[in-house]
Design a protein around this motif. Structure first.
Motif, PDB file in Angstrom:
ATOM      1  N   GLY A  28     138.469  27.663 -17.458  1.00 39.61           N
ATOM      2  CA  GLY A  28     137.094  27.507 -17.925  1.00 39.61           C
ATOM      3  C   GLY A  28     136.374  28.821 -18.168  1.00 39.61           C
ATOM      4  N   THR A  29     136.968  29.937 -17.762  1.00 44.50           N
ATOM      5  CA  THR A  29     136.333  31.245 -17.962  1.00 44.50           C
ATOM      6  C   THR A  29     137.234  32.135 -18.820  1.00 44.50           C
ATOM      7  N   ILE A  30     138.295  32.669 -18.225  1.00 35.78           N
ATOM      8  CA  ILE A  30     139.230  33.515 -18.965  1.00 35.78           C
ATOM      9  C   ILE A  30     139.898  32.721 -20.086  1.00 35.78           C
ATOM     10  N   THR A  47     128.929  26.785 -17.236  1.00 29.73           N
ATOM     11  CA  THR A  47     129.445  28.154 -17.343  1.00 29.73           C
ATOM     12  C   THR A  47     129.785  28.499 -18.789  1.00 29.73           C
ATOM     13  N   ILE A  48     130.495  27.597 -19.452  1.00 27.43           N
ATOM     14  CA  ILE A  48     130.883  27.851 -20.842  1.00 27.43           C
ATOM     15  C   ILE A  48     129.640  28.055 -21.708  1.00 27.43           C
ATOM     16  N   GLY A  49     128.653  27.174 -21.541  1.00 24.88           N
ATOM     17  CA  GLY A  49     127.432  27.291 -22.332  1.00 24.88           C
ATOM     18  C   GLY A  49     126.695  28.596 -22.078  1.00 24.88           C
ATOM     19  N   SER A  50     126.503  28.934 -20.793  1.00 28.40           N
ATOM     20  CA  SER A  50     125.729  30.133 -20.466  1.00 28.40           C
ATOM     21  C   SER A  50     126.471  31.408 -20.841  1.00 28.40           C
ATOM     22  N   TRP A  51     127.791  31.411 -20.683  1.00 27.16           N
ATOM     23  CA  TRP A  51     128.553  32.614 -21.017  1.00 27.16           C
ATOM     24  C   TRP A  51     128.650  32.826 -22.525  1.00 27.16           C
ATOM     25  N   VAL A  97     128.783  36.806 -23.142  1.00 27.96           N
ATOM     26  CA  VAL A  97     129.892  37.188 -22.255  1.00 27.96           C
ATOM     27  C   VAL A  97     131.235  36.863 -22.907  1.00 27.96           C
ATOM     28  N   VAL A  98     131.360  35.643 -23.429  1.00 27.29           N
ATOM     29  CA  VAL A  98     132.610  35.247 -24.074  1.00 27.29           C
ATOM     30  C   VAL A  98     132.846  36.090 -25.327  1.00 27.29           C
ATOM     31  N   PRO A 102     131.876  37.956 -15.466  1.00 31.57           N
ATOM     32  CA  PRO A 102     133.091  37.328 -14.914  1.00 31.57           C
ATOM     33  C   PRO A 102     133.654  38.106 -13.728  1.00 31.57           C
ATOM     34  N   LEU A 103     133.502  39.424 -13.749  1.00 35.78           N
ATOM     35  CA  LEU A 103     133.991  40.227 -12.630  1.00 35.78           C
ATOM     36  C   LEU A 103     133.272  39.857 -11.339  1.00 35.78           C
ATOM     37  N   ALA A 104     131.974  39.596 -11.432  1.00 35.72           N
ATOM     38  CA  ALA A 104     131.197  39.212 -10.245  1.00 35.72           C
ATOM     39  C   ALA A 104     131.713  37.900  -9.664  1.00 35.72           C
ATOM     40  N   VAL A 105     132.026  36.932 -10.544  1.00 32.30           N
ATOM     41  CA  VAL A 105     132.538  35.640 -10.073  1.00 32.30           C
ATOM     42  C   VAL A 105     133.886  35.826  -9.385  1.00 32.30           C
TER      43      VAL A 105
END
Length: 476
Positions: free
Chosen positions: A130-132, A81-85, A90-91, A242-245
């Motif tokens: 891991g996201t926000i 996730t970190i890599g793709s975002w 996205v990040v 991220p909203l979709a997740v």
């Protein structure tokens, strides 16, 4: 040979492992893997000396690893996730708009509250961090705020939301294991968790006012935003990823497929939004994103992610669970808990003992699930015999187990946070205020008798009768 495990035998591998760990971490500044393997070796020898066969020891190792498999899958997906975002912008987009909307003086409060809301919604502190969390680290660094300080606020918010969410695995584990209604368990945790989070937010506000005066000028933030625009295509549409997740998990889609959707969307964004080659997007998933923007802050934030970045964490998790599995399966943990119960004579002392035991399990077994499972199993009868409702036990194992896991560098939670947020447990520990305050408040409440729920003698006898067979089956 009979299988006998005494308290003093059980303390041998724990003591030697802790000594080896202290030397390795403090003196040699090495990784915690080898001390844990050394502890597993000693535990195996002590178990063999006590009458356990190699098959028994091996079974304990595999049971420990099996318990950690869900965590290993999540860790792997978070790396992807970190890599793709990052590769998909996205990040970068989250950081860019975060720098526009949040002032430095309010940032610590804002990121703690945002993480709390997200974690309540999705039920996972790990997925939130891991996201926000990675976006929050970027925003904080761009504002010149100390990384350990930002990580502490992220952890506090993420664990508050995790504890209060009916979707959380540890919340469900603690309530189910102690036979406590889920929402009764959550309501009972409000007594310790809400005051702790409120106090944490007040301190973050005070810290933020001091921080906001200083380290990063408006010009530095503008340079970072300009570097983000030069390196990525910034678009509010990317916030839909991220909203979709979050929406998927709110709609009770399990964490693994929800994260998988986020990974796919980030992968597609790198190709179709950022204009990257498909081959580069595949490389990003494994090796992480690579960038040379000329801006030191941006480069340090975005050269990361990918499955390979989580290999340290995954190997650490496996090693820790080998050690913890042997301790539990061969009766060493039970021997230690039984000895502790001999000196715990009152209901007032039982709750602090549970909290300390859960933290000690985090130290020795390196896994928050074990810190909930073992004390939750071992102390259940003692709580009933002391006329204490099961909700007291379910709260105590969360306050002492789930929350303190972040303070142990070789615990799977401490390792995950280090791999995800890039800050060592010893650095962020003073700033993870919720995690510090909750166990302390819980112990104080136990001493003064506040929010402690009792049961009648008739209820006690009924519970003992209902659980007698279950207790007998749970003894190793």
């Amino acid at each position: 040979m009979n299988k006998t495990m005494t308290f003093w035998k059980a303390m041998i591998p724990l003591t030697l492992m802790i000594l080896a760990m202290l030397y390795t971490i403090v003196v040699a500044e090495g990784a915690p893997h080898i001390p844990l393997l050394f502890g597993a070796l000693v535990a195996g020898l002590v178990a063999w000396w006590s009458g356990y066969t190699w098959e028994d020891i091996e079974t304990g190792m595999y049971k420990g690893i099996n318990l950690a498999l869900p965590a290993i899958v999540i860790i792997s997906l978070v790396g992807l996730t970190i890599g793709s975002w990052i590769g998909g912008g996205v990040v970068g987009t989250m950081i860019y708009y975060g720098l526009q909307l949040i002032s430095p003086s309010l940032f610590l409060v804002a990121i703690a509250v945002i993480c709390a809301i997200v974690a309540i919604s999705i039920g996972s502190s790990w997925s939130t961090m891991g996201t926000i969390g990675i976006a929050g680290m970027g925003i904080g660094a761009s504002m010149g705020i100390s990384a350990p300080m930002v990580a502490g606020a992220i952890i506090s918010g993420a664990y508050f939301g995790d504890k209060m969410s009916p979707l959380s695995d540890t919340t469900n584990l603690a309530s189910g294991l102690t036979r406590t209604d889920l929402f009764v368990h959550i309501r009972h945790m409000l007594y310790t968790t809400v005051p702790a989070f409120t106090l944490a937010l007040i301190i973050y506000f005070i810290m933020g006012r001091n921080t906001g005066n200083g380290n990063a000028s408006t010009g530095d933030i503008e340079k970072t935003m300009a570097a983000l625009q030069d390196s990525f295509l910034i678009s509010p549409w990317l916030l839909l990823v991220p909203l979709a997740v979050i929406i998927l998990v709110i709609r009770k889609v399990p964490a693994i497929p929800a994260l998988a959707v986020g990974i796919i969307l980030g992968f597609l964004a790198q190709i179709f939004v950022q204009g990257g080659a498909a081959g580069d997007a595949v490389v990003t998933l494994y090796s992480g994103f690579s960038i040379e923007s000329g801006n030191e802050v941006v480069d340090s934030l975005f050269n990361r992610g990918g499955l390979s970045s989580m290999m340290y964490t995954i190997s650490m998790t496996i090693v820790a669970m080998i050690f913890g599995g042997i301790l539990e399966h061969t009766g060493m943990l039970k021997a230690i808990v039984d000895q502790i119960l001999k000196v715990t004579k009152t209901a007032r002392g039982l709750i602090p003992t549970t909290i300390v035991s859960s933290f000690a399990t985090n130290l020795t077994c390196s896994e928050q699930y074990i810190s909930v499972v073992v004390p939750g199993r071992m102390y259940a009868r003692a709580y009933t015999e002391h006329n204490l409702d099961s909700r007291n036990l379910s709260r105590a194992v969360e306050d002492g187990g789930t929350l303190t896991s972040v303070f142990v560098p070789w615990n799977t939670c401490g390792v995950f946070i280090y791999g995800t947020l890039g800050v060592h447990a010893f650095e962020y520990a003073p700033y993870a205020l919720l995690n510090l305050f909750v166990p302390i408040i819980s112990i104080i409440f136990a001493w003064i008798g506040f929010s402690i729920v009792k049961i009648s003698d008739d209820e006690k006898e009924k519970i003992l009768e209902e659980t007698r067979d279950l207790d007998e089956r749970s003894v190793v």
